[in-house]
Motif scaffolding. Structure first.
Motif, PDB file in Angstrom:
ATOM      1  N   LEU A  67      43.252  52.635  29.308  1.00  0.00           N
ATOM      2  CA  LEU A  67      43.255  51.943  30.601  1.00  0.00           C
ATOM      3  C   LEU A  67      44.683  51.686  31.082  1.00  0.00           C
ATOM      4  N   LEU A  93      40.671  56.203  44.074  1.00  0.00           N
ATOM      5  CA  LEU A  93      39.897  54.991  43.817  1.00  0.00           C
ATOM      6  C   LEU A  93      38.562  55.350  43.144  1.00  0.00           C
ATOM      7  N   GLU A 153      33.262  49.952  30.791  1.00  0.00           N
ATOM      8  CA  GLU A 153      32.157  49.014  30.557  1.00  0.00           C
ATOM      9  C   GLU A 153      31.178  49.583  29.521  1.00  0.00           C
ATOM     10  N   ASP A 162      39.420  37.572  42.744  1.00  0.00           N
ATOM     11  CA  ASP A 162      39.787  38.651  41.815  1.00  0.00           C
ATOM     12  C   ASP A 162      38.533  39.237  41.165  1.00  0.00           C
ATOM     13  N   SER A 197      37.328  42.843  36.335  1.00  0.00           N
ATOM     14  CA  SER A 197      36.585  42.194  35.243  1.00  0.00           C
ATOM     15  C   SER A 197      36.890  42.747  33.848  1.00  0.00           C
ATOM     16  N   LEU A 198      37.439  43.971  33.789  1.00  0.00           N
ATOM     17  CA  LEU A 198      37.519  44.635  32.472  1.00  0.00           C
ATOM     18  C   LEU A 198      38.343  43.863  31.457  1.00  0.00           C
ATOM     19  N   VAL A 215      42.153  31.982  32.365  1.00  0.00           N
ATOM     20  CA  VAL A 215      41.968  32.557  33.694  1.00  0.00           C
ATOM     21  C   VAL A 215      42.635  33.919  33.775  1.00  0.00           C
ATOM     22  N   SER A 216      41.887  34.853  34.298  1.00  0.00           N
ATOM     23  CA  SER A 216      42.364  36.216  34.438  1.00  0.00           C
ATOM     24  C   SER A 216      42.656  36.500  35.903  1.00  0.00           C
ATOM     25  N   MET A 223      46.134  40.708  40.242  1.00  0.00           N
ATOM     26  CA  MET A 223      46.980  40.998  41.400  1.00  0.00           C
ATOM     27  C   MET A 223      47.889  39.805  41.680  1.00  0.00           C
ATOM     28  N   VAL A 270      46.611  31.746  31.057  1.00  0.00           N
ATOM     29  CA  VAL A 270      46.497  32.731  32.135  1.00  0.00           C
ATOM     30  C   VAL A 270      46.835  34.111  31.580  1.00  0.00           C
ATOM     31  N   ALA A 292      47.360  41.911  33.933  1.00  0.00           N
ATOM     32  CA  ALA A 292      48.522  42.808  33.987  1.00  0.00           C
ATOM     33  C   ALA A 292      49.705  42.203  34.753  1.00  0.00           C
ATOM     34  N   THR A 309      50.312  32.561  27.809  1.00  0.00           N
ATOM     35  CA  THR A 309      49.667  33.835  28.123  1.00  0.00           C
ATOM     36  C   THR A 309      49.691  34.706  26.883  1.00  0.00           C
ATOM     37  N   ALA A 310      48.991  35.823  26.958  1.00  0.00           N
ATOM     38  CA  ALA A 310      49.030  36.828  25.897  1.00  0.00           C
ATOM     39  C   ALA A 310      48.985  38.182  26.592  1.00  0.00           C
ATOM     40  N   ALA A 334      44.344  41.372  24.545  1.00  0.00           N
ATOM     41  CA  ALA A 334      43.270  40.576  23.940  1.00  0.00           C
ATOM     42  C   ALA A 334      43.556  40.217  22.482  1.00  0.00           C
ATOM     43  N   VAL A 367      44.916  36.658  22.088  1.00  0.00           N
ATOM     44  CA  VAL A 367      44.277  35.541  22.789  1.00  0.00           C
ATOM     45  C   VAL A 367      43.761  34.458  21.824  1.00  0.00           C
TER      46      VAL A 367
HETATM   47  C1  B12 Z   1      40.606  49.314  37.118  1.00  0.00           C
HETATM   48  C2  B12 Z   1      41.304  48.752  38.356  1.00  0.00           C
HETATM   49  C3  B12 Z   1      40.498  48.386  39.443  1.00  0.00           C
HETATM   50  C4  B12 Z   1      38.977  48.435  39.392  1.00  0.00           C
HETATM   51  C5  B12 Z   1      38.479  47.171  38.640  1.00  0.00           C
HETATM   52  C6  B12 Z   1      37.175  47.443  37.908  1.00  0.00           C
HETATM   53  C7  B12 Z   1      36.766  46.315  36.992  1.00  0.00           C
HETATM   54  N1  B12 Z   1      35.455  46.180  36.866  1.00  0.00           N
HETATM   55  O1  B12 Z   1      37.569  45.603  36.412  1.00  0.00           O
HETATM   56  C8  B12 Z   1      38.615  48.448  40.924  1.00  0.00           C
HETATM   57  C9  B12 Z   1      38.533  49.901  41.388  1.00  0.00           C
HETATM   58  C10 B12 Z   1      37.333  47.707  41.311  1.00  0.00           C
HETATM   59  C11 B12 Z   1      39.878  47.807  41.520  1.00  0.00           C
HETATM   60  C12 B12 Z   1      39.909  47.219  42.772  1.00  0.00           C
HETATM   61  C13 B12 Z   1      41.077  46.795  43.396  1.00  0.00           C
HETATM   62  N2  B12 Z   1      42.332  46.910  42.928  1.00  0.00           N
HETATM   63 CO1  B12 Z   1      42.720  47.399  41.109  1.00  0.00          CO
HETATM   64  N3  B12 Z   1      43.309  48.125  39.509  1.00  0.00           N
HETATM   65  C14 B12 Z   1      42.726  48.613  38.416  1.00  0.00           C
HETATM   66  C15 B12 Z   1      43.773  49.088  37.390  1.00  0.00           C
HETATM   67  C16 B12 Z   1      43.919  50.622  37.520  1.00  0.00           C
HETATM   68  C17 B12 Z   1      43.478  48.753  35.928  1.00  0.00           C
HETATM   69  C18 B12 Z   1      43.136  47.267  35.643  1.00  0.00           C
HETATM   70  C19 B12 Z   1      42.504  47.215  34.276  1.00  0.00           C
HETATM   71  O2  B12 Z   1      41.278  47.155  34.146  1.00  0.00           O
HETATM   72  N4  B12 Z   1      43.343  47.323  33.266  1.00  0.00           N
HETATM   73  C20 B12 Z   1      42.880  47.441  31.860  1.00  0.00           C
HETATM   74  C21 B12 Z   1      42.681  46.069  31.215  1.00  0.00           C
HETATM   75  C22 B12 Z   1      42.185  46.257  29.755  1.00  0.00           C
HETATM   76  O3  B12 Z   1      43.923  45.466  31.152  1.00  0.00           O
HETATM   77  P1  B12 Z   1      44.191  44.039  31.789  1.00  0.00           P
HETATM   78  O4  B12 Z   1      43.273  43.842  32.923  1.00  0.00           O
HETATM   79  O5  B12 Z   1      45.634  43.906  32.007  1.00  0.00           O
HETATM   80  O6  B12 Z   1      43.716  43.005  30.645  1.00  0.00           O
HETATM   81  C23 B12 Z   1      44.365  42.843  29.409  1.00  0.00           C
HETATM   82  C24 B12 Z   1      45.551  41.855  29.452  1.00  0.00           C
HETATM   83  O7  B12 Z   1      46.144  41.713  30.716  1.00  0.00           O
HETATM   84  C25 B12 Z   1      44.990  40.582  28.879  1.00  0.00           C
HETATM   85  N5  B12 Z   1      44.306  39.617  29.775  1.00  0.00           N
HETATM   86  C26 B12 Z   1      43.486  39.847  30.823  1.00  0.00           C
HETATM   87  N6  B12 Z   1      42.974  38.711  31.290  1.00  0.00           N
HETATM   88  C27 B12 Z   1      43.450  37.702  30.524  1.00  0.00           C
HETATM   89  C28 B12 Z   1      43.228  36.333  30.568  1.00  0.00           C
HETATM   90  C29 B12 Z   1      43.894  35.505  29.646  1.00  0.00           C
HETATM   91  C30 B12 Z   1      43.679  34.048  29.711  1.00  0.00           C
HETATM   92  C31 B12 Z   1      44.792  36.077  28.703  1.00  0.00           C
HETATM   93  C32 B12 Z   1      45.534  35.208  27.774  1.00  0.00           C
HETATM   94  C33 B12 Z   1      44.993  37.481  28.646  1.00  0.00           C
HETATM   95  C34 B12 Z   1      44.322  38.269  29.552  1.00  0.00           C
HETATM   96  O8  B12 Z   1      44.040  41.058  27.927  1.00  0.00           O
HETATM   97  C35 B12 Z   1      43.344  42.172  28.503  1.00  0.00           C
HETATM   98  C36 B12 Z   1      42.776  43.060  27.420  1.00  0.00           C
HETATM   99  O9  B12 Z   1      43.784  43.522  26.520  1.00  0.00           O
HETATM  100  C37 B12 Z   1      45.051  48.301  37.862  1.00  0.00           C
HETATM  101  C38 B12 Z   1      46.401  48.949  37.493  1.00  0.00           C
HETATM  102  C39 B12 Z   1      47.115  48.201  36.369  1.00  0.00           C
HETATM  103  N7  B12 Z   1      48.240  48.758  36.006  1.00  0.00           N
HETATM  104  O10 B12 Z   1      46.704  47.163  35.886  1.00  0.00           O
HETATM  105  C40 B12 Z   1      44.813  48.208  39.362  1.00  0.00           C
HETATM  106  C41 B12 Z   1      45.443  47.073  40.217  1.00  0.00           C
HETATM  107  C42 B12 Z   1      45.404  45.764  39.437  1.00  0.00           C
HETATM  108  N8  B12 Z   1      44.581  47.001  41.395  1.00  0.00           N
HETATM  109  C43 B12 Z   1      45.249  46.815  42.466  1.00  0.00           C
HETATM  110  C44 B12 Z   1      44.659  46.721  43.759  1.00  0.00           C
HETATM  111  C45 B12 Z   1      45.627  46.616  44.929  1.00  0.00           C
HETATM  112  C46 B12 Z   1      43.264  46.730  43.920  1.00  0.00           C
HETATM  113  C47 B12 Z   1      42.487  46.647  45.235  1.00  0.00           C
HETATM  114  C48 B12 Z   1      43.059  45.706  46.302  1.00  0.00           C
HETATM  115  C49 B12 Z   1      42.380  48.089  45.742  1.00  0.00           C
HETATM  116  C50 B12 Z   1      41.765  48.272  47.093  1.00  0.00           C
HETATM  117  N9  B12 Z   1      42.589  48.753  47.989  1.00  0.00           N
HETATM  118  O11 B12 Z   1      40.611  47.969  47.283  1.00  0.00           O
HETATM  119  C51 B12 Z   1      41.093  46.200  44.764  1.00  0.00           C
HETATM  120  C52 B12 Z   1      41.010  44.662  44.733  1.00  0.00           C
HETATM  121  C53 B12 Z   1      39.795  44.096  44.062  1.00  0.00           C
HETATM  122  C54 B12 Z   1      39.923  42.598  43.864  1.00  0.00           C
HETATM  123  N10 B12 Z   1      39.911  41.803  44.938  1.00  0.00           N
HETATM  124  O12 B12 Z   1      40.049  42.123  42.748  1.00  0.00           O
HETATM  125  C55 B12 Z   1      46.741  46.696  42.218  1.00  0.00           C
HETATM  126  C56 B12 Z   1      47.319  45.263  42.316  1.00  0.00           C
HETATM  127  C57 B12 Z   1      48.682  45.284  43.010  1.00  0.00           C
HETATM  128  C58 B12 Z   1      49.437  44.009  42.873  1.00  0.00           C
HETATM  129  N11 B12 Z   1      50.743  44.161  42.776  1.00  0.00           N
HETATM  130  O13 B12 Z   1      48.964  42.918  42.839  1.00  0.00           O
HETATM  131  C59 B12 Z   1      46.888  47.370  40.843  1.00  0.00           C
HETATM  132  C60 B12 Z   1      48.053  46.850  40.000  1.00  0.00           C
HETATM  133  C61 B12 Z   1      47.069  48.906  41.073  1.00  0.00           C
HETATM  134  C62 B12 Z   1      48.381  49.213  41.805  1.00  0.00           C
HETATM  135  N12 B12 Z   1      49.421  49.603  41.112  1.00  0.00           N
HETATM  136  O14 B12 Z   1      48.456  49.139  42.996  1.00  0.00           O
HETATM  137  N13 B12 Z   1      40.914  47.921  40.688  1.00  0.00           N
END
Ligand code: B12
Length: 228
Positions: free
Chosen positions: A54, A68, A79, A107, A110-111, A153-154, A157, A184, A187, A204-205, A208, A211
């Motif tokens: 991911l 997209l 999922e 936000d 959810s992943l 809280v996750s 953006m 909190v 990414a 933060t972490a 996962a 956490v």
């Molecule tokens: C998949 C994805 C989507 C999917 C989400 C599907 C889903 N069911 O989750 C879909 C296609 C729906 C989507 C939609 C959108 N997205 Co999006 N998406 C992504 C993408 C490619 C990956 C996110 C992800 O799942 N990462 C994998 C998981 C495993 O990693 P993670 O979320 O970081 O979680 C880990 C850690 O962060 C941590 N963690 C997470 N939560 C928590 C909480 C706590 C308490 C702790 C301690 C740790 C922790 O542990 C997790 C597991 O190891 C990112 C790009 C990126 N580089 O992140 C863009 C990204 C986040 N999206 C973006 C955007 C702009 C959007 C949209 C606005 C797009 C649009 N034009 O419609 C919409 C907005 C939706 C909304 N309002 O939330 C931008 C945000 C830009 C910014 N600077 O803020 C990004 C960065 C892409 C980009 N480069 O432009 N998106």
């Protein structure tokens, strides 16, 4: 650390990523069948194979190399992997302290949250996952209802991360600071660590795997705080 196993994990990450880029959900299911058939522990698939895939997908998205639609199917694939590899069966700890998690208002990413929830459950936490688009009142009311002292809280953006400030304000306005601790993550906090303090987070972490330790630290801090 076992180098051959890590090499194998990296190769499986590439295979899974290929199915994501091809938006081919059935092929991804077959890859997962193959991974599990090798005896790879389901709980490790999430951290060692899915999470890196991911992250790579996120980079492709950032470089505008995928659409997209591809990202959406990739999310569905993730999922599917989660459902099959949730590490609940491997739970060894049994402290069952309650914790509340959710994605902040507006936000829908959810992943990461779901992976966090799976890891916390595996570590023995009684996780109350409020889902996406959660309002500050919902977080605080649920924490008080179930007796949780840590809220996780996750936010993915920059815009939605700033909504966490409303939750911080609500906790403070109700005099619950210290007693309710705020974790909190997402990414955006990995790119901009200064944002943790800016939104009122207390830790933060990066992924996962960190956490459980974070939640234990915040729980200990809350239990040592004077009751407000
Ligand atoms: C998949 C994805 C989507 C999917 C989400 C599907 C889903 N069911 O989750 C879909 C296609 C729906 C989507 C939609 C959108 N997205 Co999006 N998406 C992504 C993408 C490619 C990956 C996110 C992800 O799942 N990462 C994998 C998981 C495993 O990693 P993670 O979320 O970081 O979680 C880990 C850690 O962060 C941590 N963690 C997470 N939560 C928590 C909480 C706590 C308490 C702790 C301690 C740790 C922790 O542990 C997790 C597991 O190891 C990112 C790009 C990126 N580089 O992140 C863009 C990204 C986040 N999206 C973006 C955007 C702009 C959007 C949209 C606005 C797009 C649009 N034009 O419609 C919409 C907005 C939706 C909304 N309002 O939330 C931008 C945000 C830009 C910014 N600077 O803020 C990004 C960065 C892409 C980009 N480069 O432009 N998106």
């Amino acid at each position: 650390m076992n180098p051959p196993a890590d090499l194998a994990a990296a190769q499986w990450t590439e295979r899974l990523l290929e199915t994501m880029v091809a938006a081919d959900r059935p092929a991804a299911a077959l890859v997962l069948d193959q991974i599990l058939a090798t005896g790879f522990a389901p709980g490790r698939v999430i951290a060692a194979i899915l999470d890196p895939a991911l992250v790579k997908l996120g980079r492709l998205w950032g470089a505008e190399n995928i659409s997209l639609t591809q990202t959406f199917v990739a999310a569905k694939i993730a999922e599917d992997v989660l459902v099959r590899c949730v590490p609940g069966a491997e739970t060894t700890a049994a402290h069952r302290s309650p914790a509340v998690i959710g994605n902040i208002e507006d936000d829908f990413h959810s992943l990461g949250r779901r992976i966090v929830g799976s890891f916390l459950r595996a570590a023995g936490w009684d996780v109350h996952d409020l889902g996406n688009d959660v309002l500050p009142e919902q977080f605080v009311d649920k924490a008080l209802e179930v007796g949780a002292v840590v809220i996780g809280v996750s936010a993915m953006m920059q815009t939605t991360a700033l909504n966490i400030r409303k939750l911080r304000s609500l906790i403070d306005a109700r005099g619950l600071q210290g007693r309710l601790r705020l974790a909190v993550g997402g990414a955006v906090f990995n790119w901009r660590p200064d944002l943790v303090a800016e939104v009122g987070g207390e830790g933060t972490a990066a992924n996962a795997a960190g956490v459980d330790a974070l939640f234990h630290r915040l729980q200990a801090e809350a239990q040592g705080a004077p009751r407000g």
